[in-house]
Design a protein around this motif. Structure first.
Motif, PDB file in Angstrom:
ATOM      1  N   GLY A  18       0.812  -1.203   0.000  1.00  0.00           N
ATOM      2  CA  GLY A  18       0.000   0.000   0.000  1.00  0.00           C
ATOM      3  C   GLY A  18       0.848   1.255   0.000  1.00  0.00           C
ATOM      4  O   GLY A  18       0.424   2.313  -0.491  1.00  0.00           O
ATOM      5  N   TYR A  19       2.065   1.153   0.548  1.00  0.00           N
ATOM      6  CA  TYR A  19       2.995   2.289   0.543  1.00  0.00           C
ATOM      7  C   TYR A  19       3.283   2.732  -0.884  1.00  0.00           C
ATOM      8  O   TYR A  19       3.410   3.931  -1.164  1.00  0.00           O
ATOM      9  CB  TYR A  19       4.284   1.874   1.251  1.00  0.00           C
ATOM     10  N   GLN A  20       3.366   1.777  -1.804  1.00  0.00           N
ATOM     11  CA  GLN A  20       3.659   2.094  -3.199  1.00  0.00           C
ATOM     12  C   GLN A  20       2.567   2.960  -3.807  1.00  0.00           C
ATOM     13  O   GLN A  20       2.851   3.851  -4.619  1.00  0.00           O
ATOM     14  CB  GLN A  20       3.826   0.800  -3.989  1.00  0.00           C
ATOM     15  N   ALA A  21       1.327   2.711  -3.429  1.00  0.00           N
ATOM     16  CA  ALA A  21       0.222   3.514  -3.949  1.00  0.00           C
ATOM     17  C   ALA A  21       0.374   4.977  -3.534  1.00  0.00           C
ATOM     18  O   ALA A  21       0.075   5.892  -4.309  1.00  0.00           O
ATOM     19  CB  ALA A  21      -1.113   2.958  -3.468  1.00  0.00           C
ATOM     20  N   GLY A  22       0.847   5.205  -2.315  1.00  0.00           N
ATOM     21  CA  GLY A  22       1.069   6.572  -1.853  1.00  0.00           C
ATOM     22  C   GLY A  22       2.181   7.267  -2.620  1.00  0.00           C
ATOM     23  O   GLY A  22       2.086   8.453  -2.960  1.00  0.00           O
ATOM     24  N   VAL A  23       3.256   6.538  -2.904  1.00  0.00           N
ATOM     25  CA  VAL A  23       4.366   7.101  -3.691  1.00  0.00           C
ATOM     26  C   VAL A  23       3.881   7.455  -5.094  1.00  0.00           C
ATOM     27  O   VAL A  23       4.170   8.533  -5.624  1.00  0.00           O
ATOM     28  CB  VAL A  23       5.538   6.104  -3.760  1.00  0.00           C
ATOM     29  N   LEU A  24       3.120   6.548  -5.703  1.00  0.00           N
ATOM     30  CA  LEU A  24       2.623   6.789  -7.055  1.00  0.00           C
ATOM     31  C   LEU A  24       1.643   7.961  -7.098  1.00  0.00           C
ATOM     32  O   LEU A  24       1.593   8.719  -8.072  1.00  0.00           O
ATOM     33  CB  LEU A  24       1.964   5.521  -7.585  1.00  0.00           C
ATOM     34  N   LYS A  25       0.865   8.126  -6.039  1.00  0.00           N
ATOM     35  CA  LYS A  25      -0.038   9.275  -5.958  1.00  0.00           C
ATOM     36  C   LYS A  25       0.752  10.578  -6.015  1.00  0.00           C
ATOM     37  O   LYS A  25       0.387  11.520  -6.738  1.00  0.00           O
ATOM     38  CB  LYS A  25      -0.845   9.201  -4.660  1.00  0.00           C
ATOM     39  N   ALA A  26       1.858  10.631  -5.272  1.00  0.00           N
ATOM     40  CA  ALA A  26       2.694  11.835  -5.270  1.00  0.00           C
ATOM     41  C   ALA A  26       3.354  12.041  -6.634  1.00  0.00           C
ATOM     42  O   ALA A  26       3.412  13.171  -7.143  1.00  0.00           O
ATOM     43  CB  ALA A  26       3.751  11.726  -4.175  1.00  0.00           C
ATOM     44  N   LEU A 356      -0.341   3.759   5.293  1.00  0.00           N
ATOM     45  CA  LEU A 356       0.777   3.488   4.381  1.00  0.00           C
ATOM     46  C   LEU A 356       0.764   4.457   3.205  1.00  0.00           C
ATOM     47  O   LEU A 356       1.822   4.978   2.794  1.00  0.00           O
ATOM     48  CB  LEU A 356       0.693   2.054   3.863  1.00  0.00           C
ATOM     49  N   ILE A 357      -0.411   4.709   2.644  1.00  0.00           N
ATOM     50  CA  ILE A 357      -0.527   5.640   1.521  1.00  0.00           C
ATOM     51  C   ILE A 357      -0.089   7.033   1.941  1.00  0.00           C
ATOM     52  O   ILE A 357       0.657   7.713   1.221  1.00  0.00           O
ATOM     53  CB  ILE A 357      -1.974   5.647   0.989  1.00  0.00           C
ATOM     54  N   GLU A 358      -0.529   7.468   3.112  1.00  0.00           N
ATOM     55  CA  GLU A 358      -0.131   8.796   3.608  1.00  0.00           C
ATOM     56  C   GLU A 358       1.382   8.877   3.789  1.00  0.00           C
ATOM     57  O   GLU A 358       2.008   9.894   3.455  1.00  0.00           O
ATOM     58  CB  GLU A 358      -0.837   9.083   4.933  1.00  0.00           C
ATOM     59  N   LEU A 359       1.981   7.797   4.297  1.00  0.00           N
ATOM     60  CA  LEU A 359       3.429   7.785   4.509  1.00  0.00           C
ATOM     61  C   LEU A 359       4.162   7.828   3.173  1.00  0.00           C
ATOM     62  O   LEU A 359       5.126   8.594   3.007  1.00  0.00           O
ATOM     63  CB  LEU A 359       3.825   6.535   5.299  1.00  0.00           C
TER      64      LEU A 359
END
Length: 378
Positions: A18-26, A356-359
């Motif tokens: 889920g962390y990857q989704a946050g990075v991709l959002k940014a 995770l996304i926020e991080l």
């Protein structure tokens, strides 16, 4: 923006992806043209393979593909990934107990701790694999690879689909095989050992691609990348204190340590090796490399990894798991900080995945100028 040979590597880690989704959002917000796919080469392993395949299927509109990923990860429930109801957990637990107690009497040993048939249904309904071929034909995507681990051969096999002319490769315990990416490849690559069942592809049973993946960066290089963005699923380098008089590790702590070794250590080692090769190549003039026929080339690498320990983050949100799963994990010591590593891979609940996304978003935005420069966006 010239990103014709930029690769994205998405590593494994179960719910940690889920962390990857946050990075991709940014990244989407940092791009001047968010519809254009900045990563023509996509390489995924384990849960990262599912994210990579989703991006590949949506490569003709990168921004929309990221939206689709976010929609899933922001609203995740463990029930969408594995059977978390009392009957499902009870049956799995009973099978393992009977095997351990009177295994010699049973005709069929259990294949996994958890039943991940809900994940197969989720992917079957949500992913149109034919769109991968269309994205390749349109030029929006160069290639995508999904790495699995063969239980019989011991080989790390990267199944890849891409433009005509791409050749497979064979190295020590590493193989690149051309194939049309299917649901079975994703299920095999994300089959965490012991936890999820292996998948039969062609002549062999395959499991999680992070197992025995000694060179996780190599598929991107074989597919022609000269720049690589790696999104990790754990801190790449951290030193933990050795407390005096610590209690004997729980089963969950041992399992979490083993999974972290599978998912994190090989990437760190491979990145160190690549850094040494890059430094060596800078000492050799390009003309000399060309005259000698040297195939090695410098590869620019950017790594984005969590700035916080995800096991501690998981421990804060472990209560969001369904009660049957909590009972199962509590019995092996996974419902506390020391056992949080195991929980962090199985905690497919929105309280945790949204954190995770926020991080991931904050970590990437904190390096926005560096990311823009790497992608050629400034």
């Amino acid at each position: 923006m010239n990103s014709s040979r930029t690769a994205l590597i998405l590593t494994g880690g179960g719910a940690r992806a889920g962390y990857q989704a946050g990075v991709l959002k940014a990244i989407r917000e940092l791009l001047p043209e968010p519809r254009r796919n900045p990563f023509p080469i996509l390489c995924g392993t384990s849960a990262g393979a599912i994210n990579a395949a989703s991006l590949a299927a949506g490569a003709e509109d990168f921004g929309a593909a990221v939206d689709n990923l976010l929609q899933v990860w922001e609203n995740f429930s463990a029930h969408q990934v594995y059977r978390a109801d009392p009957a499902g957990i009870g049956i799995a637990g009973a099978r393992w107990l009977s095997t351990l107690a009177v295994g010699w009497l049973t005709r069929r040993a259990p294949r996994s701790l958890l039943d991940n048939s809900p994940l197969r249904r989720l992917l079957q309904d949500g992913l149109d694999f034919s769109r991968i071929g269309r994205a390749i034909d349109s030029g929006a995507l160069h290639s995508v690879s999904i790495t699995c681990s063969g239980y019989s051969s011991g080989q790390s096999v990267s199944f890849f689909q891409g433009r005509p002319g791409l050749d497979g490769w064979r190295r020590s315990q590493r193989v690149g095989a051309a194939a049309e990416i299917t649901l079975d490849h994703l299920m095999a690559s994300s089959a965490i050992p012991f936890i999820f069942p292996a998948v039969h592809i062609h002549r062999e049973w395959f499991g999680d691609g992070s197992m025995r993946q000694v060179a996780p960066v190599s598929p991107a290089i074989h597919l022609g990348a000269d720049r690589i963005l790696v999104i990790g699923a754990g801190r790449m380098a951290e030193e933990n204190p050795r407390p005096a008089g610590a209690a004997y590790p729980s089963l969950a702590q041992i399992a979490g340590h083993a999974l972290s070794s599978i998912f994190l250590d090989s990437m760190s080692v491979d990145l160190e090796r690549m850094s040494r090769i890059n430094r060596t190549l800078t000492l050799i003039p390009e003309s000399v490399r060309a005259e000698s026929g040297m195939e090695l080339r410098p590869i620019e690498v950017l790594v984005i990894a969590p700035s916080r320990r995800l096991d501690h983050l998981a421990a804060q949100h472990a209560g969001a798991l369904p009660r049957p799963v909590r009972s199962l994990l509590r019995g092996i010591g996974a419902m506390n900080t020391n056992g949080g590593a195991l929980t962090s891979y199985l905690l497919f609940e929105q309280a945790y995945t949204r954190a995770l996304i926020e991080l991931g978003y904050a970590d990437t935005m904190g390096r926005s100028e560096e990311v823009r420069r790497f992608l050629g966006a400034i």
